[in-house]
Design an enzyme around this catalytic site. Structure first.
Site, PDB file in Angstrom:
ATOM      1  CE1 TYR A 167      21.654  25.691  34.985  1.00  0.00           C
ATOM      2  CE2 TYR A 167      20.312  27.583  34.249  1.00  0.00           C
ATOM      3  CZ  TYR A 167      20.999  26.569  33.973  1.00  0.00           C
ATOM      4  OH  TYR A 167      21.563  26.329  32.824  1.00  0.00           O
ATOM      5  CG  ASP A 178      28.947  21.172  26.448  1.00  0.00           C
ATOM      6  OD1 ASP A 178      28.478  22.386  25.922  1.00  0.00           O
ATOM      7  OD2 ASP A 178      28.479  21.058  27.654  1.00  0.00           O
TER       8      ASP A 178
HETATM    9  O1  LIG Z   1      23.685  24.955  31.893  1.00  0.00           O
HETATM   10  C1  LIG Z   1      24.746  25.145  32.124  1.00  0.00           C
HETATM   11  O2  LIG Z   1      25.363  26.233  32.506  1.00  0.00           O
HETATM   12  C2  LIG Z   1      25.871  24.216  32.146  1.00  0.00           C
HETATM   13  O3  LIG Z   1      26.896  24.478  31.577  1.00  0.00           O
HETATM   14  C3  LIG Z   1      25.592  22.847  32.466  1.00  0.00           C
HETATM   15  C4  LIG Z   1      25.734  21.617  31.470  1.00  0.00           C
HETATM   16  O4  LIG Z   1      27.070  20.999  31.757  1.00  0.00           O
HETATM   17  C5  LIG Z   1      25.765  22.289  29.954  1.00  0.00           C
HETATM   18  O5  LIG Z   1      24.743  22.980  29.839  1.00  0.00           O
HETATM   19  C6  LIG Z   1      25.477  21.010  29.210  1.00  0.00           C
HETATM   20  O6  LIG Z   1      25.278  21.427  27.861  1.00  0.00           O
HETATM   21  P1  LIG Z   1      24.784  20.730  26.636  1.00  0.00           P
HETATM   22  O7  LIG Z   1      25.980  20.082  25.949  1.00  0.00           O
HETATM   23  O8  LIG Z   1      24.378  21.543  25.598  1.00  0.00           O
HETATM   24  O9  LIG Z   1      23.805  19.683  27.069  1.00  0.00           O
END
Ligand SMILES: O=C(O)C(=O)C[C@H](O)[C@H](O)COP(=O)(O)O
Length: 330
Positions: A107, A264
């Site tokens: 990040y 998501d």
């Molecule tokens: O980490 C973060 O803050 C984000 O929002 C970035 C990513 O787009 C999602 O984390 C994807 O999330 P999953 O569907 O759980 O793979």
């Protein structure tokens, strides 16, 4: 104005080295727009629901890049708070190596426009116009401004009896399990629909066991009338506890390996079904498809698609659900 799903959260640029190339040496980076809430909203908008995203973005070309992408999927972006041109857009870098090296994420999101948003700049009246408010456990972990907006949105939804959908979405790079458990406790209690990954239940609350045992323990911890608890189980599919009734659904076999945004996309499918979207009504009446299965279908399709957003059409979702062998996936 009616809103099907309203959400607030941070969206970043994901900068990714091409498959197998190390971030340390890559000469090129692919650019994707990714944020858990806007991923879910984009998918809902593509399926035809009214999805409104609130957040803060820098007034720069890269801030506008995010808005242009989300608007392109049909998300209502009119309520974004535009921070100055010195504000930051959160980014994250990813290396999609196969195992045993594995996926790695770094990040660079501290002090982003969304983390530092002025809570007074947000239009909380939108909550009253929404059929559902969707929030995730990432938002209270990113910074003080976002945490305060999150808190005020919860209060407003409670006061106006707007159902809350909440995905725990624990991110170890943002805060400790103890901090996250504390920071999401109120939302977990308030949620009408509570999404949680099996690993997060163990990490945050020490809850383990079979999927049913996990869901029943969560239900005791976050008791609430008419609450639905949903547990995502990776390759084992998903499970729910709805009005005390336990159910599961297997995944749709997929050759896709792109895991970004599949959780998501699952949330979007499940919410779409709970909100009785037209495609769900159709496949429910004709084939008895359940919300869990609808969510699993979206997650499976997402695994075939680069980027963080499930860029699918309703026809593609229908095709997967009504395939000749579809019956065994219900
Ligand atoms: O980490 C973060 O803050 C984000 O929002 C970035 C990513 O787009 C999602 O984390 C994807 O999330 P999953 O569907 O759980 O793979």
């Amino acid at each position: 104005m009616a809103i099907d799903v309203l959400s607030f959260g941070e969206t970043m640029l994901r900068l990714t080295a091409p498959g197998g190339v190390r971030l340390e040496t890559t000469p090129v980076l692919q650019v994707y727009v990714g944020g858990t809430e806007s991923n879910t909203l984009s998918c809902l908008a593509r399926l035809g629901l009214d999805a409104t995203w609130m957040s803060a973005l820098p007034s720069t070309p890269i801030g506008r890049h995010v808005e242009t992408e989300l608007r392109g999927h049909g998300v209502d972006t009119r309520h974004i708070v535009w921070a100055g041109d010195s504000a930051r857009l959160g980014t994250f870098y990813a290396e999609e190596a196969v195992n045993p090296l594995g996926l790695q994420v770094h990040y660079d999101r501290a002090n982003s426009a969304c983390a530092l948003i002025n809570p007074d700049a947000v239009n909380y009246d939108l909550v009253d116009m929404a059929k559902m408010l969707h929030l995730t456990g990432i938002t209270p972990g990113i910074g003080e401004g976002a945490r305060e907006v999150f808190r005020r949105l919860l209060v407003r939804a409670r006061e106006h009896q707007v159902p809350l959908s909440f995905d725990v979405n624990y991110r170890a790079k943002l805060w400790s399990p103890t901090e996250a458990a504390k920071g999401t406790e109120e939302a977990c209690r308030q949620a009408r629909i509570l999404f949680c990954a099996r690993a997060d239940a163990a990490e945050l609350w020490g809850i383990t066991g079979t999927p049913e045992e996990i869901l029943r323990q969560m239900s005791q911890r976050f008791a609430g009338e008419g609450k639905t608890l949903v547990l995502t189980l990776g390759s084992e599919g998903s499970a729910e506890l709805r009005n005390g009734v336990y159910a599961t659904a297997p995944i749709f076999p997929t050759e896709g390996t792109i895991r970004f945004g599949s959780g998501d996309a699952f949330d979007a499918g499940y919410l779409y079904a709970c909100l009785d979207g037209p495609l769900y009504q159709e496949v429910y009446e004709r084939y008895g498809v359940t919300p869990l299965s609808f969510g699993n279908a979206l997650a499976s399709l997402k695994r075939c698609i680069a980027g963080d957003i499930a860029v699918v059409t309703p026809e593609e979702v229908r095709a997967l659900l009504v395939r000749k062998d579809g019956a065994r996936f219900r």
